[in-house]
Enzyme design. Structure first.
Site, short mmCIF file in Angstrom:
data_model
loop_
_atom_site.label_atom_id
_atom_site.label_comp_id
_atom_site.label_asym_id
_atom_site.label_seq_id
_atom_site.Cartn_x
_atom_site.Cartn_y
_atom_site.Cartn_z
N ASP A 47 40.56 33.77 32.76
CA ASP A 47 42.01 33.63 32.95
C ASP A 47 42.56 32.62 31.94
O ASP A 47 43.57 32.87 31.26
CB ASP A 47 42.36 33.13 34.35
CG ASP A 47 41.89 34.04 35.48
OD1 ASP A 47 42.74 34.52 36.24
OD2 ASP A 47 40.67 34.27 35.62
N GLU A 70 50.60 32.54 34.34
CA GLU A 70 50.14 32.12 35.67
C GLU A 70 49.41 30.78 35.62
O GLU A 70 49.48 30.00 36.57
CB GLU A 70 49.22 33.18 36.28
CG GLU A 70 48.69 32.75 37.63
CD GLU A 70 47.97 33.81 38.43
OE1 GLU A 70 47.80 34.94 37.94
OE2 GLU A 70 47.58 33.50 39.56
N ASP A 121 50.29 37.63 33.21
CA ASP A 121 49.17 37.39 34.11
C ASP A 121 47.92 37.67 33.28
O ASP A 121 47.63 38.83 32.97
CB ASP A 121 49.22 38.31 35.34
CG ASP A 121 48.29 37.81 36.43
OD1 ASP A 121 47.34 37.06 36.10
OD2 ASP A 121 48.49 38.17 37.60
N ILE A 123 44.69 37.47 33.78
CA ILE A 123 43.78 38.36 34.52
C ILE A 123 44.41 38.57 35.89
O ILE A 123 44.33 37.71 36.77
CB ILE A 123 42.36 37.77 34.62
CG1 ILE A 123 41.75 37.75 33.21
CG2 ILE A 123 41.50 38.58 35.59
CD1 ILE A 123 40.31 37.32 33.14
N ASP A 124 45.09 39.71 36.02
CA ASP A 124 45.68 40.06 37.31
C ASP A 124 44.57 40.74 38.11
O ASP A 124 43.90 41.64 37.60
CB ASP A 124 46.85 41.01 37.07
CG ASP A 124 47.49 41.46 38.37
OD1 ASP A 124 47.48 40.69 39.35
OD2 ASP A 124 48.01 42.60 38.41
N THR A 126 42.17 38.65 39.86
CA THR A 126 41.01 37.79 39.57
C THR A 126 39.86 38.04 40.56
O THR A 126 38.69 38.00 40.18
CB THR A 126 41.42 36.30 39.60
OG1 THR A 126 42.51 36.13 38.69
CG2 THR A 126 40.29 35.38 39.18
N HIS A 210 45.74 40.37 51.12
CA HIS A 210 46.93 40.51 50.28
C HIS A 210 47.94 41.51 50.85
O HIS A 210 48.99 41.73 50.25
CB HIS A 210 46.57 40.98 48.87
CG HIS A 210 45.82 39.96 48.07
ND1 HIS A 210 45.43 40.17 46.77
CD2 HIS A 210 45.39 38.71 48.40
CE1 HIS A 210 44.79 39.10 46.32
NE2 HIS A 210 44.74 38.21 47.28
N SER A 234 44.86 44.65 41.48
CA SER A 234 45.70 44.45 40.29
C SER A 234 46.75 45.54 40.08
O SER A 234 46.82 46.52 40.82
CB SER A 234 44.84 44.34 39.03
OG SER A 234 44.48 45.60 38.53
N ARG A 251 52.74 47.02 49.07
CA ARG A 251 52.23 45.72 49.52
C ARG A 251 53.08 45.32 50.70
O ARG A 251 54.29 45.11 50.56
CB ARG A 251 52.37 44.71 48.41
CG ARG A 251 52.14 43.29 48.88
CD ARG A 251 50.96 42.62 48.27
NE ARG A 251 51.23 42.15 46.95
CZ ARG A 251 50.30 41.99 46.03
NH1 ARG A 251 49.04 42.28 46.29
NH2 ARG A 251 50.62 41.54 44.86
N ASP A 266 52.98 39.36 38.65
CA ASP A 266 52.26 40.40 39.40
C ASP A 266 53.06 41.70 39.48
O ASP A 266 52.55 42.70 40.01
CB ASP A 266 51.96 39.93 40.83
CG ASP A 266 50.81 38.94 40.89
OD1 ASP A 266 49.95 38.99 39.98
OD2 ASP A 266 50.79 38.13 41.83
P1 AMP Z 1 46.33 42.89 44.32
O1 AMP Z 1 45.12 43.00 43.48
O2 AMP Z 1 47.26 44.05 44.24
O3 AMP Z 1 46.03 42.48 45.72
O4 AMP Z 1 47.21 41.75 43.66
C1 AMP Z 1 46.65 40.58 43.22
C2 AMP Z 1 47.69 39.51 43.36
O5 AMP Z 1 47.98 39.28 44.73
C3 AMP Z 1 47.21 38.17 42.85
O6 AMP Z 1 47.53 38.05 41.49
C4 AMP Z 1 47.97 37.18 43.70
O7 AMP Z 1 49.03 36.59 42.97
C5 AMP Z 1 48.56 38.02 44.81
N1 AMP Z 1 48.32 37.45 46.17
C6 AMP Z 1 47.56 36.42 46.50
N2 AMP Z 1 47.65 36.16 47.83
C7 AMP Z 1 48.51 37.05 48.36
C8 AMP Z 1 49.04 37.30 49.67
N3 AMP Z 1 48.69 36.56 50.72
N4 AMP Z 1 49.91 38.32 49.82
C9 AMP Z 1 50.25 39.07 48.77
N5 AMP Z 1 49.79 38.89 47.50
C10 AMP Z 1 48.93 37.89 47.29
MG MG Z 2 47.96 38.45 39.53
#
Ligand code: AMP
Ligand code: MG
Length: 321
Positions: A47, A70, A121, A123-124, A126, A210, A234, A251, A266
């Site tokens: 990152d 980020e 970002d 590394i989206d 991570t 998430h 991501s 989400r 994101d």
């Molecule tokens: P994803 O891979 O779609 O779940 O997205 C990854 C992103 O979710 C990361 O870059 C974080 O910024 C974000 N993230 C972290 N914690 C949370 C949470 N509690 N609710 C929603 N998104 C989150």
């Molecule tokens: Mg991200």
């Protein structure tokens, strides 16, 4: 897109993705080391190194533009061995990298998200990166709250018969994808035409923390969707949606983190790609995403992105679930 017509900023952003993938690929395949940030989320040497690389490129090409990334160097600069590792990774693509410069470059990304700014970002996903699964490098240019362009470098994504693709879009001009080695024009990205909700392929976070997994299941049941949701880390999810391989990416706020608001990095890059491919993105209240509120989308709750055919109807079903 016809190469001769690609706007300079978009070409610049696309070209950066190869170096980003070299850095992140080296780290993911050989040598991941990570730290925990203050919010307990992980950050790896990948990152930091990717952010340093992109920031250096922006500083030399667009020195007047703000950059919002980020990461920050504060935690990194406290661990000398980690900082040296980051510097070594950046050196692979930038021979003049050293620890001090790397920290300066990373902190160039502490700009203010107002007016015209780049958002990164490095590394989206991570957590997916750590599992050696999906992640992307995500870069967008925003001007006065409008996302002008978005680029997603997706080194591990299988798409169009290739592993590793770059998806990109420019406001009002369309969305395309190409391989990292591409020498010819990009191929258009187009959402699917499926308009029967029960046929929707749903994309969701891999990480249960998430999103609200049980509500996604309840929604799918009410919608008559029988296919299992596709769990993926991501904004790679947005490539699949834009490319017609899924119809919905969502989400939902978890009850444990109902106050969570999305970070701009994101969403902004994938947002432009989905829109230009013919999709629609709103929050789960049906409100447009508002990129004028700083580092987070404070006016939006959750995310609801579809192929645009029956967005309002699908959202209504969600609201009943
Ligand atoms: P994803 O891979 O779609 O779940 O997205 C990854 C992103 O979710 C990361 O870059 C974080 O910024 C974000 N993230 C972290 N914690 C949370 C949470 N509690 N609710 C929603 N998104 C989150
Ligand atoms: Mg991200």
């Amino acid at each position: 897109m016809n190469k001769t017509k690609i706007p300079d900023e978009l070409q610049f952003a696309i070209d950066l993705m190869a170096g980003c993938a070299v850095i992140s690929g080296n780290v993911q395949q050989k040598h991941i080391i990570s730290q925990d940030k203050a919010d307990h989320s992980p950050v790896t040497i990948g990152d930091y190194a990717v952010q340093a690389y992109v920031a250096q490129a922006l500083l030399s090409r667009y020195p007047k533009d703000e950059m919002v990334g980020e990461e920050a160097s504060q935690l990194l600069s406290q661990e000398e061995s980690l900082l040296n590792e980051v510097s070594n990774q950046v050196k692979v693509v930038l021979s003049h990298a050293n620890p001090e410069r790397v920290c300066d470059w990373i902190d160039h990304g502490q700009g203010y998200p107002k007016g015209r700014y780049w958002v990164l970002d490095p590394i989206d996903g991570t957590k997916g990166f750590l599992r050696r699964m999906q992640y992307v490098t995500a870069l967008a240019l925003v001007e006065d709250g409008e996302v002008i362009l978005g680029v997603l470098g997706c080194p591990n994504l299988n798409f169009g018969g290739h592993t590793g693709v770059v998806a990109y879009a420019y406001h009002g001009q369309g969305a395309w994808w190409q391989t990292y080695e591409a020498t010819s024009d990009g191929q258009p990205l187009r959402v699917s035409e499926i308009d029967d909700l029960s046929q929707f392929r749903i994309l969701r976070s891999f990480e249960d923390s998430h999103t609200d997994s049980s509500r996604i299941d309840a929604f799918a049941k009410l919608a008559g969707v029988t296919a299992e949701p596709i769990r993926m880390d991501s904004q790679a999810k947005y490539c699949l949606l834009a490319g017609g391989q899924a119809e919905l990416s969502l989400r939902l706020l978890t009850p444990a983190r109902a106050d969570y608001r999305e970070f701009i990095w994101d969403q902004a890059p994938g947002y432009r790609i989905v829109l230009e491919a013919g999709g629609i993105i709103t929050d789960t209240d049906g409100k447009p995403l508002d990129f004028t509120t700083g580092r987070r989308l404070t006016n939006n709750h959750g995310i609801f992105a579809t192929n645009g055919r029956i967005h309002a109807e699908a959202l209504e079903v969600l609201q009943q679930s």
